[in-house]
Enzyme design. Sequence first.
Site, short mmCIF file in Angstrom:
data_model
loop_
_atom_site.label_atom_id
_atom_site.label_comp_id
_atom_site.label_asym_id
_atom_site.label_seq_id
_atom_site.Cartn_x
_atom_site.Cartn_y
_atom_site.Cartn_z
N PHE A 190 73.31 -37.31 -0.66
CA PHE A 190 73.60 -37.71 0.72
C PHE A 190 74.27 -36.60 1.52
O PHE A 190 74.96 -35.74 0.96
CB PHE A 190 74.49 -38.95 0.73
N ASP A 196 77.16 -35.97 2.96
CA ASP A 196 78.49 -36.58 2.90
C ASP A 196 79.59 -35.54 2.75
O ASP A 196 80.71 -35.87 2.37
CB ASP A 196 78.56 -37.58 1.74
N ASP A 234 72.21 -27.38 2.85
CA ASP A 234 71.58 -27.37 1.53
C ASP A 234 72.61 -27.53 0.43
O ASP A 234 72.38 -28.24 -0.56
CB ASP A 234 70.82 -26.05 1.34
N HIS A 235 73.76 -26.91 0.60
CA HIS A 235 74.79 -26.99 -0.43
C HIS A 235 75.50 -28.33 -0.44
O HIS A 235 76.32 -28.60 -1.31
CB HIS A 235 75.78 -25.84 -0.26
N ASP A 236 75.19 -29.17 0.53
CA ASP A 236 75.69 -30.55 0.53
C ASP A 236 74.72 -31.48 -0.20
O ASP A 236 75.07 -32.61 -0.52
CB ASP A 236 75.86 -31.03 1.97
N THR A 238 75.88 -35.24 -4.99
CA THR A 238 75.22 -36.36 -4.35
C THR A 238 74.09 -35.87 -3.45
O THR A 238 74.15 -34.77 -2.89
CB THR A 238 76.20 -37.19 -3.51
N SER A 254 79.90 -33.28 0.55
CA SER A 254 80.34 -33.17 -0.84
C SER A 254 80.61 -31.73 -1.24
O SER A 254 81.33 -31.49 -2.22
CB SER A 254 79.30 -33.79 -1.78
#
Length: 665
Positions: free
Chosen positions: A279, A281, A205-207, A277, A283
């Site tokens: 995605f 990824d 979720d934090h991504d 983002t 992040s």
Amino acid sequence: ALFNMYCHSLTKLQLVSSVVVDSSGWCTASGSLFSRAKEAIGEKDASPSDFLKHLKDPVAGTRSAIRAADYMETTLSLLKKKLRRLVKGKFNITDVLSRKQKEIISKATGCDYQIRSIKCPKSSIYRTITGECNNRKHSYLGASNHGYARWLPAEYEDGVSLPKGLTEGKLYNGFPLPLVRDSNENVTQDQERSLIFMQWGQWVDHDLDLAPFTTTKIDNKEVHCETSCTFEPPCFPIQIPPDDPRIKDPNTCMPFVRTAPVCNARTFTREQINAITSFLDASMVYGSEVPLAKSIRNQTNQLGLMALNQNFTDAGLGLLPFENKSQSLCLFTNKAMNIPCFKAGKSLSQIHKSFPHHNQMSASTAPVIALSWSLFIITYRDYLPLLLGDETEKEIPCYTGYDESEDPTVANVFSLAFRFGHSSIQPFVNRLDEHFQPLGPHSQVPLHLTFCASWRVVMEGGIDPLLRGLLVDHAKLMKQNQMVVEELQERLFEQVEIIGLDLAALNLQRGRDHGLPGYNAWRQFCGLSQPRNLAELSEVLRNPELARKFMDLYGTPDNIDIWIGAMAEPFVPNGRVGPLLACIIGSQFRKLRDGDRFWWENPGVFTPQQRQALSSSSLPRVLCDNTRIREVPRDVFKVNRYPEDFVNCRMIDSIDLSPWRQRSN
């Protein structure tokens, strides 16, 4: 006259010191462009709201995007106030502005720049840190600092921006909305899912999304959401019911700051910003903006490694660097230790609601590929089937390739729906030694004493004991009468003798802040039945007592807040969410996959040999490669007992990197 009003309204924001209209009709501003509402904490103790603000504080380009949206929203609000004397009856300010006037306001506020589309290179084999140009035709899809996707139109009290429930006594579908605060207790262990199953969901979720707070001050007022119990933007305080079991003072409320808006020049309806983002990824580790991404990298060489802490290590393994702040919030969790927060791509990941250690899994020198691409595979192959159960194939059918027409942007409703994981958090954090036994006399720590407590990682055994606890502990089982533990509902971010926040109430208030439609609207969106009365709701929930409680509170199923209504549904077979959450979560992850040009299975991203190598990715292998843990379960998301369900790391397959070396040659 209209634009004189507009220019005057900019000074009302206290974001510019003076403004004039030049000969061409444009507003020219001078002085400071942005005044942040966050105050220096100084020597006082940090309150629970201070911790929450720290996690939601906008940085870098996010501040510029929010500033432009605040200019736009506040300007329109002030224009409407002035035009009320000229326009009779109710009206929407955008209805009385011409297209040209809207364009001028959009340019003058900076919104035009924020929503611009950039020209993407014809050939690009790597992701951008901002997510831009993943979709070459629509460069902004899934990019950071843009608005969430709306799968259903927003529902605001005024049709534009004010949250539902704001006006006391106002009826919705014939009934008033209840206050969001309630109470809950008791815990039942999940006999099939481990605690790391819960933790992986929050990690993912934090991504995907981060909704920072707005910081605007209006009409020369200093607004203090910490103490104000009236609606003064950006404050939308949570009112306390008269029979509250904990808070007895009728003049007390729980502070709540609205999510920051993003420019919406198409409809001018309030939309919230996603600062990272959309995605998958990583992040939350690497960041979603270039300045931040550079600041957390080791700049002494070209290897692209994460920067490491220069003061402490974790038994020889690298820790992330500390924030370069003299008043880091983590200092207040133990002033004697003087340990600030760790720095990473997203503050909410390394100062997690449960544990402050997530990003450590990438802090070693292991190849980035082992984390970034494993994230895809672990999530879709291992995590989602255990979450969505028998609905997995229906909601996320087999991959057929990249679809340029698919919008991968995280939906506003998903940002609330995926908070279902709050119901799986245990009230204690267990830390275990290398034999999976309690680590000393203080091995079990109440959850609220771990919030933002980076000092515990540095001074009380490091990352590994926390991970061992996750591997053998059970997740909490979400039950209709046991949704969120008291540690989260009564003591969120409580470190000192100040009333903690209520995570469940925050979730409900956030749904109204975001203008999310009610329960039945989403049931209809997903092709599910829409219960209209007590009998039908009892059948859907399979619980007449709970259905009656909902009907007593809301009057109609149409008004039930999406977060609690979706959470209350019985699990789908072999899953851990009900049909509505399975639909929303499954739809989002399908869009994230099909609308991602860099999805690992998309032809051309990797060679067949590389895809074969990546298919051996696993969370046990990630743990073995990035910690000193030498024994792990093969299936970490299911409940495991030590030692019978554990194997040595030598038994866990590693990723074969030779296909990448051959390609580079």
